[in-house]
Design a protein around this motif. Sequence first.
Motif, PDB file in Angstrom:
ATOM      1  N   LEU A  90     -40.161  32.013  11.481  1.00 19.85           N
ATOM      2  CA  LEU A  90     -38.827  32.357  10.988  1.00 19.85           C
ATOM      3  C   LEU A  90     -38.505  33.813  11.263  1.00 19.85           C
ATOM      4  CD1 LEU A  90     -36.260  31.760   9.295  1.00 19.85           C
ATOM      5  CD2 LEU A  90     -37.593  32.416   7.267  1.00 19.85           C
ATOM      6  N   VAL A  91     -39.431  34.711  10.933  1.00 18.02           N
ATOM      7  CA  VAL A  91     -39.198  36.146  11.141  1.00 18.02           C
ATOM      8  C   VAL A  91     -39.016  36.445  12.626  1.00 18.02           C
ATOM      9  CG1 VAL A  91     -40.182  38.451  10.897  1.00 18.02           C
ATOM     10  CG2 VAL A  91     -40.445  36.787   9.049  1.00 18.02           C
ATOM     11  N   ALA A  92     -39.842  35.843  13.478  1.00 15.11           N
ATOM     12  CA  ALA A  92     -39.736  36.075  14.921  1.00 15.11           C
ATOM     13  C   ALA A  92     -38.391  35.595  15.459  1.00 15.11           C
ATOM     14  CB  ALA A  92     -40.879  35.367  15.649  1.00 15.11           C
ATOM     15  N   ALA A  93     -37.918  34.446  14.982  1.00 15.68           N
ATOM     16  CA  ALA A  93     -36.620  33.925  15.433  1.00 15.68           C
ATOM     17  C   ALA A  93     -35.491  34.849  15.003  1.00 15.68           C
ATOM     18  CB  ALA A  93     -36.406  32.522  14.874  1.00 15.68           C
ATOM     19  N   LEU A  94     -35.575  35.349  13.782  1.00 15.27           N
ATOM     20  CA  LEU A  94     -34.530  36.242  13.277  1.00 15.27           C
ATOM     21  C   LEU A  94     -34.497  37.548  14.063  1.00 15.27           C
ATOM     22  CD1 LEU A  94     -33.818  38.759  11.160  1.00 15.27           C
ATOM     23  CD2 LEU A  94     -32.348  36.755  11.177  1.00 15.27           C
ATOM     24  N   VAL A  95     -35.670  38.140  14.277  1.00 17.13           N
ATOM     25  CA  VAL A  95     -35.739  39.407  15.015  1.00 17.13           C
ATOM     26  C   VAL A  95     -35.260  39.212  16.452  1.00 17.13           C
ATOM     27  CG1 VAL A  95     -37.296  41.177  15.910  1.00 17.13           C
ATOM     28  CG2 VAL A  95     -37.552  40.363  13.560  1.00 17.13           C
ATOM     29  N   GLY A  96     -35.658  38.089  17.055  1.00 11.05           N
ATOM     30  CA  GLY A  96     -35.185  37.792  18.408  1.00 11.05           C
ATOM     31  C   GLY A  96     -33.676  37.676  18.464  1.00 11.05           C
ATOM     32  N   GLY A  97     -33.090  37.023  17.464  1.00  6.90           N
ATOM     33  CA  GLY A  97     -31.636  36.907  17.411  1.00  6.90           C
ATOM     34  C   GLY A  97     -30.953  38.239  17.247  1.00  6.90           C
ATOM     35  N   LEU A  98     -31.549  39.129  16.458  1.00  8.80           N
ATOM     36  CA  LEU A  98     -30.956  40.448  16.246  1.00  8.80           C
ATOM     37  C   LEU A  98     -30.886  41.247  17.545  1.00  8.80           C
ATOM     38  CD1 LEU A  98     -32.628  41.504  12.875  1.00  8.80           C
ATOM     39  CD2 LEU A  98     -30.217  41.014  13.248  1.00  8.80           C
ATOM     40  N   PHE A  99     -31.967  41.224  18.316  1.00 13.45           N
ATOM     41  CA  PHE A  99     -31.975  42.027  19.535  1.00 13.45           C
ATOM     42  C   PHE A  99     -31.218  41.347  20.678  1.00 13.45           C
ATOM     43  CE2 PHE A  99     -35.412  44.093  17.232  1.00 13.45           C
ATOM     44  CZ  PHE A  99     -35.122  45.427  17.495  1.00 13.45           C
ATOM     45  N   ALA A 100     -30.994  40.035  20.553  1.00 16.76           N
ATOM     46  CA  ALA A 100     -30.193  39.345  21.556  1.00 16.76           C
ATOM     47  C   ALA A 100     -28.711  39.394  21.229  1.00 16.76           C
ATOM     48  CB  ALA A 100     -30.640  37.883  21.665  1.00 16.76           C
ATOM     49  N   ARG A 101     -28.364  39.790  20.011  1.00 12.28           N
ATOM     50  CA  ARG A 101     -26.981  39.742  19.561  1.00 12.28           C
ATOM     51  C   ARG A 101     -25.996  40.469  20.470  1.00 12.28           C
ATOM     52  NH1 ARG A 101     -23.491  42.573  16.140  1.00 12.28           N
ATOM     53  NH2 ARG A 101     -22.026  41.212  15.061  1.00 12.28           N
ATOM     54  N   PRO A 102     -26.309  41.663  20.973  1.00 17.91           N
ATOM     55  CA  PRO A 102     -25.336  42.331  21.848  1.00 17.91           C
ATOM     56  C   PRO A 102     -24.990  41.520  23.103  1.00 17.91           C
ATOM     57  CG  PRO A 102     -27.013  43.871  21.112  1.00 17.91           C
ATOM     58  CD  PRO A 102     -27.483  42.510  20.717  1.00 17.91           C
ATOM     59  N   LEU A 103     -25.852  40.592  23.475  1.00 16.00           N
ATOM     60  CA  LEU A 103     -25.600  39.801  24.678  1.00 16.00           C
ATOM     61  C   LEU A 103     -24.544  38.734  24.457  1.00 16.00           C
ATOM     62  CD1 LEU A 103     -29.293  39.289  25.877  1.00 16.00           C
ATOM     63  CD2 LEU A 103     -27.644  41.017  26.631  1.00 16.00           C
ATOM     64  N   TYR A 104     -24.436  38.253  23.202  1.00 17.44           N
ATOM     65  CA  TYR A 104     -23.487  37.170  22.970  1.00 17.44           C
ATOM     66  C   TYR A 104     -22.383  37.526  21.973  1.00 17.44           C
ATOM     67  CZ  TYR A 104     -26.095  36.304  18.631  1.00 17.44           C
ATOM     68  OH  TYR A 104     -26.695  36.439  17.412  1.00 17.44           O
ATOM     69  N   ALA A 105     -22.525  38.620  21.233  1.00 16.91           N
ATOM     70  CA  ALA A 105     -21.501  38.969  20.245  1.00 16.91           C
ATOM     71  C   ALA A 105     -21.383  40.468  20.095  1.00 16.91           C
ATOM     72  CB  ALA A 105     -21.830  38.333  18.896  1.00 16.91           C
TER      73      ALA A 105
END
Length: 277
Positions: free
Chosen positions: A186-201
């Motif tokens: 869960l933590v890894a998925a959340l952190v991955g989403g945070l750093f990928a966020r500039p790419l999609y939003a």
Amino acid sequence: MIDQAQRNPVTTILAVGAIAAFAADVTGRSITHLVLNPALFASQPWALLTTIFPHGGPLHLLFNLYWIWPFGCAIESRLGSARYAVLATACAVVSMGSEVLVGNTAIGLSGVVYGLVFFAYYRGKHDPHFRGLVPDQLRNFFIAWFFICIALTLMNVMRIGNFAHGMGAVAGWAFGHRKRWVAPALVAALVGGLFARPLYAPYDRGNAAFQEGVRLLQDNRDLEAAELYQRFVVDHPSVAEGWWNLSVARDRLGDRERAREARQRAIELDPGVATNR
């Protein structure tokens, strides 16, 4: 109380930190640097942790202290301070990180409280040391409060960080689960989403000037950021985030009075820009 505080240093830090941040705020000291700003997350990731200390008012603070102290001490005494610190940190990161993913500013210990309550409840399913710590009635209260907060937000009564509440509970469930891989996943998925966020939003409010101001703040070019956001709020006076970022730039420059004015304007436009919880 003092003995209990000495035995549970992590819970004490959480409680005292929240009280200190509130005291600083009400006495006119700036706590902007503690508050999570989704636009600046990439350059200020530590704000996922510091933003749990500011609160939106005395009732918000007292509500969270009422729960964090007994449950925090009870869990810390059972887990030990080191493991409890990991749990509390993970709950903060997951709960506040979920607000970043949807572009919200969030403050307060509520996400951590939800995490601790649901951790203790699900850990009690298979660990006798936690059995009965959170009875079904209390779990149901927090579930009901979660949906009440959603209703209050939808009715524009107040802006509440419902993602922080919900994902804090999910984090608690994950850490209380029998299978140890669930929480790290869960933590890894959340952190991955945070750093990928500039790419999609990208958080630019649909305006290149806003995005440029974010870059200037990230690079600590505060004078240029203040000048840009001053122009931005003239052209877009109804965008609360523009006023908020202007207050951040002015605060860094030491212009406390005008920073306070810009911050107040942001809150008038959207209380959620500062008081999501």
